[in-house]
Design an enzyme around this catalytic site. Structure first.
Site, PDB file in Angstrom:
ATOM      1  N   ASP A 122      -8.385  18.200 -13.984  1.00 59.75           N
ATOM      2  CA  ASP A 122      -8.438  16.942 -14.409  1.00 59.75           C
ATOM      3  C   ASP A 122      -8.224  17.049 -15.901  1.00 59.75           C
ATOM      4  O   ASP A 122      -9.024  17.784 -16.820  1.00 59.75           O
ATOM      5  CB  ASP A 122     -10.003  16.845 -14.135  1.00 59.75           C
ATOM      6  CG  ASP A 122     -10.535  15.477 -14.546  1.00 59.75           C
ATOM      7  OD1 ASP A 122      -9.858  14.616 -15.661  1.00 59.75           O
ATOM      8  OD2 ASP A 122     -11.462  14.759 -14.064  1.00 59.75           O
ATOM      9  N   ARG A 164       0.834  -1.302   0.177  1.00 61.23           N
ATOM     10  CA  ARG A 164       0.022  -0.065   0.023  1.00 61.23           C
ATOM     11  C   ARG A 164       1.091   1.199   0.120  1.00 61.23           C
ATOM     12  O   ARG A 164       0.643   2.239  -0.694  1.00 61.23           O
ATOM     13  CB  ARG A 164      -0.966  -0.059   1.033  1.00 61.23           C
ATOM     14  CG  ARG A 164      -1.559   1.171   1.127  1.00 61.23           C
ATOM     15  CD  ARG A 164      -2.807   1.387   2.165  1.00 61.23           C
ATOM     16  NE  ARG A 164      -2.942   0.258   3.344  1.00 61.23           N
ATOM     17  CZ  ARG A 164      -2.064   0.819   4.507  1.00 61.23           C
ATOM     18  NH1 ARG A 164      -1.057   1.681   4.648  1.00 61.23           N
ATOM     19  NH2 ARG A 164      -2.067  -0.285   5.379  1.00 61.23           N
ATOM     20  N   TYR A 192     -17.177  16.089 -14.329  1.00 62.74           N
ATOM     21  CA  TYR A 192     -17.528  14.727 -14.318  1.00 62.74           C
ATOM     22  C   TYR A 192     -18.407  14.453 -13.540  1.00 62.74           C
ATOM     23  O   TYR A 192     -18.343  15.015 -12.337  1.00 62.74           O
ATOM     24  CB  TYR A 192     -15.946  13.737 -14.185  1.00 62.74           C
ATOM     25  CG  TYR A 192     -16.471  12.535 -14.262  1.00 62.74           C
ATOM     26  CD1 TYR A 192     -16.808  11.660 -15.474  1.00 62.74           C
ATOM     27  CD2 TYR A 192     -16.335  11.702 -12.908  1.00 62.74           C
ATOM     28  CE1 TYR A 192     -17.289  10.188 -15.313  1.00 62.74           C
ATOM     29  CE2 TYR A 192     -16.936  10.514 -12.824  1.00 62.74           C
ATOM     30  CZ  TYR A 192     -17.135   9.576 -14.150  1.00 62.74           C
ATOM     31  OH  TYR A 192     -17.422   8.433 -13.952  1.00 62.74           O
ATOM     32  N   LYS A 230      -9.266   6.101 -19.008  1.00 66.23           N
ATOM     33  CA  LYS A 230      -9.804   6.696 -20.508  1.00 66.23           C
ATOM     34  C   LYS A 230      -8.580   6.426 -21.248  1.00 66.23           C
ATOM     35  O   LYS A 230      -8.019   5.484 -21.593  1.00 66.23           O
ATOM     36  CB  LYS A 230     -10.265   8.148 -20.145  1.00 66.23           C
ATOM     37  CG  LYS A 230     -11.170   8.097 -19.149  1.00 66.23           C
ATOM     38  CD  LYS A 230     -12.576   7.051 -19.092  1.00 66.23           C
ATOM     39  CE  LYS A 230     -13.252   7.211 -17.817  1.00 66.23           C
ATOM     40  NZ  LYS A 230     -13.726   8.551 -17.222  1.00 66.23           N
TER      41      LYS A 230
HETATM   42  C1  LIG Z   1     -14.186   8.921 -15.878  1.00 64.02           C
HETATM   43  C2  LIG Z   1     -13.744  10.077 -15.423  1.00 64.02           C
HETATM   44  C3  LIG Z   1     -13.454  10.461 -14.024  1.00 64.02           C
HETATM   45  C4  LIG Z   1     -13.452   9.328 -13.178  1.00 64.02           C
HETATM   46  O1  LIG Z   1     -12.534   8.432 -13.234  1.00 64.02           O
HETATM   47  P1  LIG Z   1     -12.814   6.852 -12.853  1.00 64.02           P
HETATM   48  O2  LIG Z   1     -11.569   6.028 -13.254  1.00 64.02           O
HETATM   49  O3  LIG Z   1     -14.037   6.307 -13.527  1.00 64.02           O
HETATM   50  O4  LIG Z   1     -13.278   6.779 -11.371  1.00 64.02           O
HETATM   51  C5  LIG Z   1     -12.960  11.666 -13.731  1.00 64.02           C
HETATM   52  N1  LIG Z   1     -12.833  12.739 -14.616  1.00 64.02           N
HETATM   53  C6  LIG Z   1     -13.380  12.573 -15.888  1.00 64.02           C
HETATM   54  C7  LIG Z   1     -13.029  13.753 -16.941  1.00 64.02           C
HETATM   55  C8  LIG Z   1     -13.623  11.501 -16.286  1.00 64.02           C
HETATM   56  O5  LIG Z   1     -13.904  11.124 -17.633  1.00 64.02           O
END
Ligand SMILES: *Cc1c(COP(=O)(O)O)cnc(C)c1O
Length: 381
Positions: free
Chosen positions: A170, A46, A98, A195
């Site tokens: 983000d 961890r 998101y 993604k």
């Molecule tokens: C999918 C997504 C998230 C969240 O990510 P997870 O891996 O699903 O927890 C956050 N920000 C954006 C822009 C996303 O497309």
């Protein structure tokens, strides 16, 4: 080193002990200590794992930050970063971030006393007006999801810095291949590596990178204290995928640019949102802070009642949530990814019930266009 070289040779790209050119998957929870109280580099997975460390070093290199962190999901990364703040603190949150990020603030963190304001982050005056004495951070996405709105990162970061407020970006939609928020003045970058970085729709993962060591140390503490870490095998998958990031992002963007123009010219389409289109609001800013426009497109049909028929008629574009994989996906945010956002807030943000979002994959562009064409015909457009 150029980016295309860095994705392959950045971070830790080989195993020192064996010479393996692929970082081994250190599938271990603990590490032998040769003497009491004197662990070698690692003690417990961890707190640290060599495979995870490899992907953490790699993303830090690509985003040009002090240190990177890998988490079990994008939201776990976001949660750890928001844990820098405490009861009574206030954060400014982009109004079409998101859906899960909004839910985390609205239904989880607000209960523990973190307050927030939803603000259009592409409107500097609106940000300024939302700043309170207890504001600790501005959290934004650019391009946003799903309307691909663009925020000028450098201008926001400049404003924030003056008041000791952190700028958190983000960067999921652009990836460091097209945009480097830390170079534009942001303090922390977050990714849903599920993604584009993962890129193959086969792993859920999150990454965070801090620009300065001081903040990195606090995130390192939180990563270990909260514990939402990425496992060794998933860390390896992300590291492996990043090797082809440059190639994939070029292909996503080439296809997306062609499809955006095709949609714009189509009589059944009322509006197209793609930052690469010259008439897209924010195109000029996108052009100046990004080196490309990525693979996400949203659009509205002239006849909203045909939305379901259209998305269900697509054959190559799969009807599914998520984005950024090699395969093309389609979704309707109001019903799928953004359903957790209350309807009034969604509509205030301009997310209509019939908005369609495409994650344009790296298949042949002509096949993708033909698929859209047959779906328009089948849905009676
Ligand atoms: C999918 C997504 C998230 C969240 O990510 P997870 O891996 O699903 O927890 C956050 N920000 C954006 C822009 C996303 O497309």
């Amino acid at each position: 080193m150029h980016f295309n070289t860095k994705v392959i040779h950045g971070g830790i790209s080989e195993d020192e002990t064996t010479g393996a050119v692929s970082v081994p998957i250190y599938q271990t929870s603990t590490y032998k200590q040769n003497a009491l109280g004197q662990p070698k580099q690692y003690e417990y997975s961890r707190s640290g794992n060599p495979t995870r460390f490899a992907v953490e070093e790699l993303i830090a290199d690509l985003e040009e930050g002090a240190q990177g962190f890998a988490f079990a999901s994008g939201l776990a990364a976001t949660h750890a970063v928001f844990s820098l703040f405490q009861t009574g603190d206030h954060v400014i949150l982009g109004d079409d971030v998101y859906g899960g990020t909004f839910r985390l603030l609205h239904q989880v963190l607000e209960k523990s006393g973190l307050t927030y304001s939803l603000v259009k982050t592409d409107d500097l005056a609106a940000i300024e007006a939302a700043i309170l004495p207890e504001t600790k951070a501005i959290f934004l996405e650019t391009p946003t999801n799903p309307l691909l709105k663009i925020t000028d990162i450098a201008i926001v970061a400049q404003l924030a810095k003056k008041q000791d407020i952190l700028t958190i970006v983000d960067n999921t939609f652009a990836t460091p291949y097209f945009q480097k928020p830390l170079q534009l003045g942001a303090d922390i970058v977050i990714h849903s590596a599920t993604k584009y970085l993962g890129g193959h729709s086969d792993v859920v993962a999150g990454l965070a990178v801090a620009k300065e060591l001081q903040i990195a140390k606090r995130i390192a503490f939180l990563q270990n204290a909260i514990g939402g870490v990425l496992g060794p095998h998933d860390s390896w998958l992300i590291q492996r995928s990043i090797k082809t990031l440059a190639l994939r992002m070029e292909a996503h963007q080439n296809n997306a640019m062609k499809i955006a123009h095709y949609l714009q010219a189509h009589p059944a389409v009322a509006k197209v949102y793609y930052p690469g289109l010259i008439d897209h609001e924010g195109h000029e800013i996108a052009k100046s802070q990004m080196s490309g426009y990525s693979g996400m497109i949203s659009f509205e049909l002239t006849d909203e009642t045909k939305t379901a028929g259209f998305v269900e008629a697509l054959k190559i574009f799969t009807l599914a949530e998520s984005l950024g994989g090699v395969e093309s996906l389609v979704e309707v945010p109001a019903v799928m990814t953004h359903a957790s956002i209350p309807k009034e807030i969604r509509q205030q943000s301009g997310i209509k019930d019939g908005l369609i979002r495409l994650s344009v994959g790296i298949e042949d562009g002509e096949d993708l266009q033909a698929d859209l064409e047959q779906a328009f015909e089948k849905a009676g457009n």
